[in-house]
Design a protein around this motif. Structure first.
Motif, mmCIF file in Angstrom:
data_model
loop_
_atom_site.group_PDB
_atom_site.id
_atom_site.type_symbol
_atom_site.label_atom_id
_atom_site.label_comp_id
_atom_site.label_asym_id
_atom_site.label_seq_id
_atom_site.Cartn_x
_atom_site.Cartn_y
_atom_site.Cartn_z
ATOM 1 N N ASN A 89 -7.829 -3.426 -1.138
ATOM 2 C CA ASN A 89 -8.773 -4.470 -1.558
ATOM 3 C C ASN A 89 -8.557 -4.889 -3.184
ATOM 4 N N ALA A 90 -8.422 -3.826 -4.091
ATOM 5 C CA ALA A 90 -8.105 -4.073 -5.413
ATOM 6 C C ALA A 90 -6.971 -4.811 -5.562
ATOM 7 N N TYR A 91 -5.750 -4.391 -4.772
ATOM 8 C CA TYR A 91 -4.678 -5.042 -5.040
ATOM 9 C C TYR A 91 -4.508 -6.491 -4.498
ATOM 10 N N LEU A 92 -5.121 -6.797 -3.530
ATOM 11 C CA LEU A 92 -5.269 -8.150 -2.821
ATOM 12 C C LEU A 92 -5.942 -9.026 -3.588
ATOM 13 N N TYR A 93 -7.273 -8.520 -4.196
ATOM 14 C CA TYR A 93 -8.184 -9.050 -5.028
ATOM 15 C C TYR A 93 -7.398 -9.597 -6.330
ATOM 16 N N GLY A 94 -6.771 -8.516 -6.843
ATOM 17 C CA GLY A 94 -6.111 -8.785 -8.350
ATOM 18 C C GLY A 94 -4.965 -9.706 -8.036
ATOM 19 N N LEU A 95 -4.320 -9.719 -7.089
ATOM 20 C CA LEU A 95 -3.216 -10.584 -6.682
ATOM 21 C C LEU A 95 -3.825 -11.960 -6.621
ATOM 22 N N GLN B 164 -4.730 -18.040 -11.597
ATOM 23 C CA GLN B 164 -4.918 -18.220 -13.098
ATOM 24 C C GLN B 164 -6.059 -17.337 -13.751
ATOM 25 N N ARG B 165 -6.715 -16.594 -12.967
ATOM 26 C CA ARG B 165 -7.741 -15.828 -13.615
ATOM 27 C C ARG B 165 -6.959 -14.490 -14.110
ATOM 28 N N PHE B 166 -6.207 -14.414 -15.101
ATOM 29 C CA PHE B 166 -5.305 -13.422 -15.369
ATOM 30 C C PHE B 166 -6.082 -12.032 -15.941
ATOM 31 N N LYS C 15 -5.606 -8.862 -13.715
ATOM 32 C CA LYS C 15 -4.970 -7.433 -14.432
ATOM 33 C C LYS C 15 -6.037 -6.211 -14.409
ATOM 34 N N LYS C 16 -7.336 -6.661 -14.412
ATOM 35 C CA LYS C 16 -8.281 -5.564 -14.314
ATOM 36 C C LYS C 16 -8.444 -4.967 -12.998
ATOM 37 N N HIS C 17 -8.152 -5.638 -12.140
ATOM 38 C CA HIS C 17 -8.344 -5.225 -10.527
ATOM 39 C C HIS C 17 -6.958 -4.278 -10.479
ATOM 40 N N LEU C 18 -6.175 -4.899 -10.961
ATOM 41 C CA LEU C 18 -4.487 -4.220 -10.663
ATOM 42 C C LEU C 18 -4.581 -2.914 -11.295
ATOM 43 N N ASP C 19 -5.256 -2.770 -12.488
ATOM 44 C CA ASP C 19 -5.262 -1.577 -13.088
ATOM 45 C C ASP C 19 -5.888 -0.642 -12.576
ATOM 46 N N LYS C 20 -7.000 -0.829 -11.477
ATOM 47 C CA LYS C 20 -7.740 0.242 -10.958
ATOM 48 C C LYS C 20 -6.669 0.845 -9.991
ATOM 49 N N LEU C 21 -5.417 0.508 -9.903
ATOM 50 C CA LEU C 21 -4.657 1.318 -9.115
ATOM 51 C C LEU C 21 -3.696 2.420 -9.738
ATOM 52 N N GLN C 22 -4.104 2.282 -11.073
ATOM 53 C CA GLN C 22 -3.644 3.548 -11.934
ATOM 54 C C GLN C 22 -1.947 3.310 -11.796
ATOM 55 N N CYS D 27 7.514 -2.022 -17.108
ATOM 56 C CA CYS D 27 7.047 -2.501 -18.458
ATOM 57 C C CYS D 27 5.623 -2.929 -18.294
ATOM 58 N N GLU D 28 4.815 -2.614 -18.981
ATOM 59 C CA GLU D 28 3.366 -3.104 -18.948
ATOM 60 C C GLU D 28 3.119 -4.504 -19.186
ATOM 61 N N GLU D 29 4.182 -5.347 -19.949
ATOM 62 C CA GLU D 29 3.893 -6.517 -20.167
ATOM 63 C C GLU D 29 4.299 -7.418 -18.775
ATOM 64 N N CYS D 30 5.099 -6.903 -17.917
ATOM 65 C CA CYS D 30 5.851 -7.783 -16.909
ATOM 66 C C CYS D 30 5.381 -7.263 -15.565
ATOM 67 N N TYR D 31 4.607 -6.227 -15.449
ATOM 68 C CA TYR D 31 4.153 -5.861 -14.018
ATOM 69 C C TYR D 31 3.417 -6.806 -13.340
ATOM 70 N N TYR D 32 2.500 -7.377 -14.055
ATOM 71 C CA TYR D 32 1.647 -8.461 -13.181
ATOM 72 C C TYR D 32 2.588 -9.602 -12.981
ATOM 73 N N TYR D 33 3.207 -9.998 -13.876
ATOM 74 C CA TYR D 33 4.424 -11.116 -13.490
ATOM 75 C C TYR D 33 4.973 -10.838 -12.385
ATOM 76 N N LYS D 34 5.724 -9.610 -12.026
ATOM 77 C CA LYS D 34 6.527 -9.333 -10.972
ATOM 78 C C LYS D 34 5.542 -9.124 -9.814
ATOM 79 N N GLN D 35 4.501 -8.851 -9.948
ATOM 80 C CA GLN D 35 3.476 -8.642 -8.621
ATOM 81 C C GLN D 35 3.462 -10.280 -8.222
#
Length: 101
Positions: free
Chosen positions: A2-8, A14-16, A20-27, A80-88
């Motif tokens: 759920n955290a992954y899908l919601y974060g995505l 564009q609620r970046f 990011k906060k929800h994707l970070d819950k996945l450690q 890379c922490e900078e591009c993880y979110y973009y790649k997802q």
């Protein structure tokens, strides 16, 4: 999952910060396996749905890429922490575009 899908979805809307906060819950910074497992399950589930692409998702991906200042891999050999979110988000947009066709 759920955290992954919601974060995505937050990234796609564009609620970046929230995404990011929800994707970070996945450690993912310490271990990508949980994130990768969630991604596989989400994509498998969404593969049964046609027409999930929204033009706004592509715009969000482009805007998020502009915010990314990637320097390759970090020293611990993780993504890379900078591009993880973009790649997802990019993988999701490409997936959604393929589902649309």
């Amino acid at each position: 999952m759920n955290a992954y899908l919601y974060g995505l979805l937050m990234l796609a809307l564009q609620r970046f910060y929230k995404g990011k906060k929800h994707l970070d819950k996945l450690q993912w910074k310490t271990n990508l396996s949980v994130s990768d497992h969630c991604k596989a399950r989400v994509m498998n589930t969404l593969s049964t749905i046609c027409g999930i692409m929204n033009p706004g998702y592509y715009i969000a991906m482009v805007n998020l890429e502009c915010l990314t200042n990637c320097n390759g891999k970090n020293i611990s050999n993780h993504i890379c922490e900078e591009c993880y979110y973009y790649k997802q988000l990019k993988e999701f947009v490409e997936f959604a575009m393929n589902q649309y066709n």
